[in-house]
Design an enzyme around this catalytic site. Structure first.
Site, PDB file in Angstrom:
ATOM      1  CE  LYS A 205      -3.576   2.140   2.832  1.00  0.00           C
ATOM      2  NZ  LYS A 205      -4.477   1.992   3.966  1.00  0.00           N
ATOM      3  N   GLY A 265      -4.890  -2.028   5.000  1.00  0.00           N
ATOM      4  CA  GLY A 265      -4.119  -3.144   4.439  1.00  0.00           C
ATOM      5  C   GLY A 265      -4.725  -4.494   4.803  1.00  0.00           C
ATOM      6  CD  GLU A 351      -1.313  -4.314  11.544  1.00  0.00           C
ATOM      7  OE1 GLU A 351      -2.015  -4.324  10.523  1.00  0.00           O
ATOM      8  OE2 GLU A 351      -0.066  -4.389  11.510  1.00  0.00           O
ATOM      9  CE  LYS A 492       6.138  -0.695   9.805  1.00  0.00           C
ATOM     10  NZ  LYS A 492       5.077  -0.085   9.045  1.00  0.00           N
TER      11      LYS A 492
HETATM   12  O1  F6P Z   1       3.703  -2.558   9.598  1.00  0.00           O
HETATM   13  C1  F6P Z   1       2.378  -2.951   9.571  1.00  0.00           C
HETATM   14  C2  F6P Z   1       1.775  -2.751   8.221  1.00  0.00           C
HETATM   15  O2  F6P Z   1       1.649  -1.404   7.947  1.00  0.00           O
HETATM   16  C3  F6P Z   1       0.449  -3.469   8.075  1.00  0.00           C
HETATM   17  O3  F6P Z   1      -0.604  -2.754   8.597  1.00  0.00           O
HETATM   18  C4  F6P Z   1       0.387  -3.672   6.596  1.00  0.00           C
HETATM   19  O4  F6P Z   1      -0.580  -4.627   6.231  1.00  0.00           O
HETATM   20  C5  F6P Z   1       1.800  -4.109   6.316  1.00  0.00           C
HETATM   21  O5  F6P Z   1       2.584  -3.332   7.199  1.00  0.00           O
HETATM   22  C6  F6P Z   1       2.256  -3.922   4.900  1.00  0.00           C
HETATM   23  O6  F6P Z   1       2.154  -2.591   4.511  1.00  0.00           O
HETATM   24  P1  F6P Z   1       2.295  -2.165   2.990  1.00  0.00           P
HETATM   25  O7  F6P Z   1       1.169  -2.773   2.255  1.00  0.00           O
HETATM   26  O8  F6P Z   1       2.257  -0.671   2.991  1.00  0.00           O
HETATM   27  O9  F6P Z   1       3.612  -2.690   2.503  1.00  0.00           O
END
Ligand code: F6P
Length: 525
Positions: A205, A265, A351, A492
């Site tokens: 995303k 997500g 989550e 992170k």
């Molecule tokens: O770090 C958690 C998160 O943001 C989840 O909520 C999400 O599904 C996953 O990481 C992957 O995020 P992205 O689709 O932005 O790579």
């Protein structure tokens, strides 16, 4: 406003809990000859039965009052109509719009998102047909045989679960999922793929997720080492909200499938995040999956609260979590093809609802999301079920069965079903007497029973949407924002700092650096 745990409904439930202690679950069950029928709700090919859950009509009545006290009907309306219910990120929450069938406009910031959804779906369908029917060719002119989905969390778990669950609908392509930053995941997948016949679907995303970009870059190197830089456009597509970043990666706009801020997500399977699934099962089956979810949406939107499957499912969870101190919920699918369901639900539930403050930021002093864990029956029976039956924690369980299973051999299927029912019975009724105290089972342990007529796209869509709405209702009752995930950010940030020359800030620096030194391979020190 009165805090949830000070509300009249909450206090009444606490009294009711104390009064109910005098009755065991087996007394509740055996006391009503029509309990099986009375506790059953069905929608299409999905049946929800709570006969083995320690609740009575009075419990339901009080739980529904609690939900009404928290404005559940208004909250539900706000979600469906696209209000900004993700208050911290200031976003609408519209996974329901992705499977909406009546075409009624849903407006976000003055824009009808149904039109955007239709356009994105048309692009997915055309692409999936081209790939599946051999018209989309790799750089050397060969059709695609392998699809490798690179993503993590919500960009992996949903399509992975559905691809596996719908194994009997997968035709033509071999679809693989790579999520882990451990290179073994990617390398072991690529060992069986020929670059000329491999398509990568990079799903993120944000297109900033470290693990996904790491894997996507390694995949690109693997491909370009074999076929040259120009091959990227024929072998990589992306699903993201971040067009700038996908283009910077080398994926042209024509190969990009959109995502939107108003889809979380972990709720995004129904969007282009499901592209690898669509490549696996075909556009028609993907549509049926969405239709199953839409049927559950409609039921959730319109059924009275006391007859509403997701609402009751959620409220029973609250009953156990907040009034019986249940720390966990066991997810026990009696189907090998649903083995990823516990993992999927871990993200969806924990989550979403693992939060410490209310929507307006006030500290919460009641329990929120439980631990979600589980395993496939009958496998779990030979590991952690000992704890479910006799452990000091009382853990409610969701048993998920499939009535007609064409992929299973009849004798195996019978064993699965009889074991499932036996486990539910042992948990509920227990065994008062044993040869020794070690053989005594207290019973009195609740479970929900979810039966799918078939493991087909419609039933799977209903099942997943059922859990989505359950989680929404629980979040609404707990007055939390179920649609952000700020708790993942600190880790992170610290990981990035540890990789940078400055390292982490004091006072944690010395400890973290010491751990890094211990973990660093000897050759790199
Ligand atoms: O770090 C958690 C998160 O943001 C989840 O909520 C999400 O599904 C996953 O990481 C992957 O995020 P992205 O689709 O932005 O790579």
């Amino acid at each position: 406003m009165v805090a949830l745990d000070q509300s009249p409904a909450w206090k009444q439930l606490a009294h009711h809990r104390d009064a109910m202690k005098l009755k065991s679950l087996s007394e509740i069950i055996l006391g009503d000859p029509r309990r099986m029928e009375n506790c059953e709700l069905a929608l299409g090919g999905l049946t929800f039965n709570y006969a083995f859950n320690a609740v009575t009509d009075e419990t339901i009545d009080l739980l529904v009052k609690l939900a009404q006290f928290q404005g559940i009907e208004q909250r539900r309306e706000q979600m469906f109509r696209g209000d900004t219910i993700n208050v911290t990120e200031k976003r609408a929450v519209l996974h329901t719009a992705l499977r909406q069938k009546d075409g009624k406009p849903v407006m976000v910031d003055g824009r009808n998102v149904i039109e955007d959804i239709k356009a994105a779906r048309a692009k997915m369908v055309a692409f999936a047909k081209d790939v599946r029917e051999g018209r989309w060719l790799g750089a050397t002119g060969k059709p695609i045989k392998h699809v490798v989905n690179i993503g993590i969390g919500g960009s992996d778990l949903g399509p992975r679960l559905a691809t596996e669950a719908l194994a009997s609908y997968v035709t033509g392509l071999q679809v693989h999922y790579v999520a882990n930053a451990d290179a073994f995941d990617l390398q072991s997948t690529l060992k069986n793929c020929d670059a000329e016949e491999t398509l990568f679907v990079v799903v993120s995303k944000t297109f900033t997720t470290q693990e996904t970009l790491l894997n996507a870059n390694s995949a690109r190197k693997w491909l370009t080492d074999k076929l040259g830089d120009a091959a990227v456009a024929q072998h990589f597509v992306a699903v993201s909200t971040n067009q700038k970043a996908t283009e910077a990666f080398g994926i042209p706009e024509s190969n990009m499938f959109p995502m939107w801020d108003w889809v979380g997500g972990r709720f995004s399977l129904w969007s282009a995040v499901g592209l690898s699934l669509m490549l696996a099962i075909g556009p028609e089956n993907f549509q049926k999956l969405c239709d199953g979810a839409a049927a559950m949406d409609d039921h959730f939107h319109t059924a009275p609260l006391a007859k509403n499957i997701p609402v009751l499912f959620a409220l029973f969870g609250i009953w156990h979590r907040n009034f019986h101190d249940a720390h966990a919920v066991a997810i026990l699918p009696y189907s090998e093809r649903l083995r990823n369901l516990p993992r999927y639900l871990q993200q969806l539930d924990m989550e979403s609802n693992g939060k410490p403050v209310t929507r307006d930021g006030k500290p919460i002093d009641y329990e929120t999301a439980p631990i979600i864990f589980g395993e496939c029956g009958t496998v779990g029976q030979h590991s952690f079920h000992q704890w479910l039956h006799q452990g000091s924690d009382i853990v409610p369980a969701d048993f998920i069965g499939v009535r007609e299973d064409d992929l299973n051999a009849p004798d195996h299927h019978r064993v699965m079903l009889s074991n499932m029912v036996a486990q539910m019975g042992a948990l509920a009724f227990g065994q008062a007497e044993g040869k020794t105290p070690h053989d005594v089972y207290t019973g009195n342990r609740s479970s929900n029973f979810i039966l799918l007529d078939h493991l087909d796209p419609e039933c799977l869509g209903m099942l997943i949407a059922l859990y989505e709405h359950k989680i929404f209702v629980q979040g609404a009752v707990w007055d939390i924002n179920s649609f952000d995930q700020p708790g993942v950010e600190l880790g992170k940030k610290l990981a990035k700092m540890l990789e940078s020359p400055q390292g982490t800030p004091a006072p944690s620096q010395a400890f973290m650096d010491a751990f890094m030194r211990r973990a660093t391979p000897k050759s790199k020190k």
